[in-house]
Write a protein that holds these residues in place. Structure first.
Motif, PDB file in Angstrom:
ATOM      1  N   LYS A 149      -5.979   0.717  15.672  1.00 42.69           N
ATOM      2  CA  LYS A 149      -5.325  -0.572  15.417  1.00 42.69           C
ATOM      3  C   LYS A 149      -6.371  -1.677  15.246  1.00 42.69           C
ATOM      4  O   LYS A 149      -6.254  -2.515  14.350  1.00 42.69           O
ATOM      5  CB  LYS A 149      -4.379  -0.911  16.562  1.00 42.69           C
ATOM      6  N   GLU A 176      -1.068  -4.261  -1.282  1.00 42.59           N
ATOM      7  CA  GLU A 176      -0.731  -3.119  -0.446  1.00 42.59           C
ATOM      8  C   GLU A 176      -0.206  -3.583   0.900  1.00 42.59           C
ATOM      9  O   GLU A 176      -0.829  -4.379   1.576  1.00 42.59           O
ATOM     10  CB  GLU A 176      -1.957  -2.228  -0.229  1.00 42.59           C
ATOM     11  N   ILE A 177       0.929  -3.064   1.270  1.00 40.20           N
ATOM     12  CA  ILE A 177       1.527  -3.382   2.565  1.00 40.20           C
ATOM     13  C   ILE A 177       1.167  -2.284   3.567  1.00 40.20           C
ATOM     14  O   ILE A 177       1.356  -2.448   4.753  1.00 40.20           O
ATOM     15  CB  ILE A 177       3.056  -3.512   2.438  1.00 40.20           C
ATOM     16  N   GLU A 178       0.595  -1.204   3.092  1.00 43.48           N
ATOM     17  CA  GLU A 178       0.347  -0.035   3.935  1.00 43.48           C
ATOM     18  C   GLU A 178      -0.482  -0.336   5.183  1.00 43.48           C
ATOM     19  O   GLU A 178      -0.082   0.051   6.266  1.00 43.48           O
ATOM     20  CB  GLU A 178      -0.301   1.078   3.106  1.00 43.48           C
ATOM     21  N   HIS A 218       1.308  -0.626  16.855  1.00 44.26           N
ATOM     22  CA  HIS A 218       1.654  -1.605  17.885  1.00 44.26           C
ATOM     23  C   HIS A 218       2.985  -1.239  18.553  1.00 44.26           C
ATOM     24  O   HIS A 218       3.106  -1.272  19.785  1.00 44.26           O
ATOM     25  CB  HIS A 218       1.714  -3.001  17.270  1.00 44.26           C
ATOM     26  N   ASN A 219       3.971  -0.874  17.755  1.00 46.29           N
ATOM     27  CA  ASN A 219       5.271  -0.482  18.306  1.00 46.29           C
ATOM     28  C   ASN A 219       5.171   0.796  19.130  1.00 46.29           C
ATOM     29  O   ASN A 219       5.805   0.916  20.185  1.00 46.29           O
ATOM     30  CB  ASN A 219       6.298  -0.312  17.196  1.00 46.29           C
ATOM     31  N   SER A 249      -6.917  -3.791  11.867  1.00 49.39           N
ATOM     32  CA  SER A 249      -6.764  -5.248  11.946  1.00 49.39           C
ATOM     33  C   SER A 249      -8.003  -5.955  11.426  1.00 49.39           C
ATOM     34  O   SER A 249      -7.905  -6.959  10.711  1.00 49.39           O
ATOM     35  CB  SER A 249      -6.489  -5.666  13.386  1.00 49.39           C
ATOM     36  N   GLU A 292      -0.882  -3.142   6.834  1.00 51.53           N
ATOM     37  CA  GLU A 292      -0.073  -3.961   7.733  1.00 51.53           C
ATOM     38  C   GLU A 292       1.036  -3.132   8.376  1.00 51.53           C
ATOM     39  O   GLU A 292       1.330  -3.293   9.564  1.00 51.53           O
ATOM     40  CB  GLU A 292       0.536  -5.138   6.971  1.00 51.53           C
ATOM     41  N   ARG A 293       1.643  -2.265   7.621  1.00 55.88           N
ATOM     42  CA  ARG A 293       2.707  -1.406   8.144  1.00 55.88           C
ATOM     43  C   ARG A 293       2.158  -0.447   9.186  1.00 55.88           C
ATOM     44  O   ARG A 293       2.792  -0.209  10.220  1.00 55.88           O
ATOM     45  CB  ARG A 293       3.373  -0.646   7.004  1.00 55.88           C
ATOM     46  N   ARG A 294       0.962   0.087   8.936  1.00 60.11           N
ATOM     47  CA  ARG A 294       0.355   1.008   9.907  1.00 60.11           C
ATOM     48  C   ARG A 294       0.023   0.290  11.206  1.00 60.11           C
ATOM     49  O   ARG A 294       0.247   0.830  12.289  1.00 60.11           O
ATOM     50  CB  ARG A 294      -0.907   1.649   9.314  1.00 60.11           C
ATOM     51  N   ARG A 327       1.525  -2.342  12.405  1.00 61.65           N
ATOM     52  CA  ARG A 327       2.799  -2.624  13.073  1.00 61.65           C
ATOM     53  C   ARG A 327       3.363  -1.363  13.742  1.00 61.65           C
ATOM     54  O   ARG A 327       3.868  -1.417  14.856  1.00 61.65           O
ATOM     55  CB  ARG A 327       3.795  -3.188  12.062  1.00 61.65           C
ATOM     56  N   LYS A 328       3.259  -0.220  13.065  1.00 59.35           N
ATOM     57  CA  LYS A 328       3.747   1.037  13.642  1.00 59.35           C
ATOM     58  C   LYS A 328       2.958   1.420  14.892  1.00 59.35           C
ATOM     59  O   LYS A 328       3.523   1.852  15.891  1.00 59.35           O
ATOM     60  CB  LYS A 328       3.668   2.180  12.616  1.00 59.35           C
TER      61      LYS A 328
END
Length: 75
Positions: A26, A42-44, A53-54, A30, A46-48, A50-51
């Motif tokens: 992470k 690319e959103i990938e 972190h969750n 970041s 940021e999505r990774r 967030r995943k």
């Protein structure tokens, strides 16, 4: 269709290692997002982030923290 094993046996050390690896991944993702000079479509990444972190949050919520049962802890 295969089923998932609902009875996974991991030690505390295993969980610590998994959490450390997730935190490092992470942090690396970041820092890559922060250092990116040009905005990317690319959103990938940021999505990774967030995943991860969750997932770290879900792992934390499943922990049982020790509290003495015979001692009153009030507030």
């Amino acid at each position: 269709m295969p089923k998932f094993n609902s009875n996974i046996e991991l030690s505390i050390e295993d969980m610590d290692l998994i959490e450390a690896a997730l935190r490092q991944t992470k942090a690396e993702l970041s820092s890559q997002l922060i250092q990116a000079e040009a905005p990317t479509n690319e959103i990938e990444p940021e999505r990774r982030v967030r995943k991860i972190h969750n997932l770290l949050g879900r792992l934390h919520n499943q922990k049982v923290f020790y509290r003495p049962s015979n001692t009153y802890v009030g507030g």
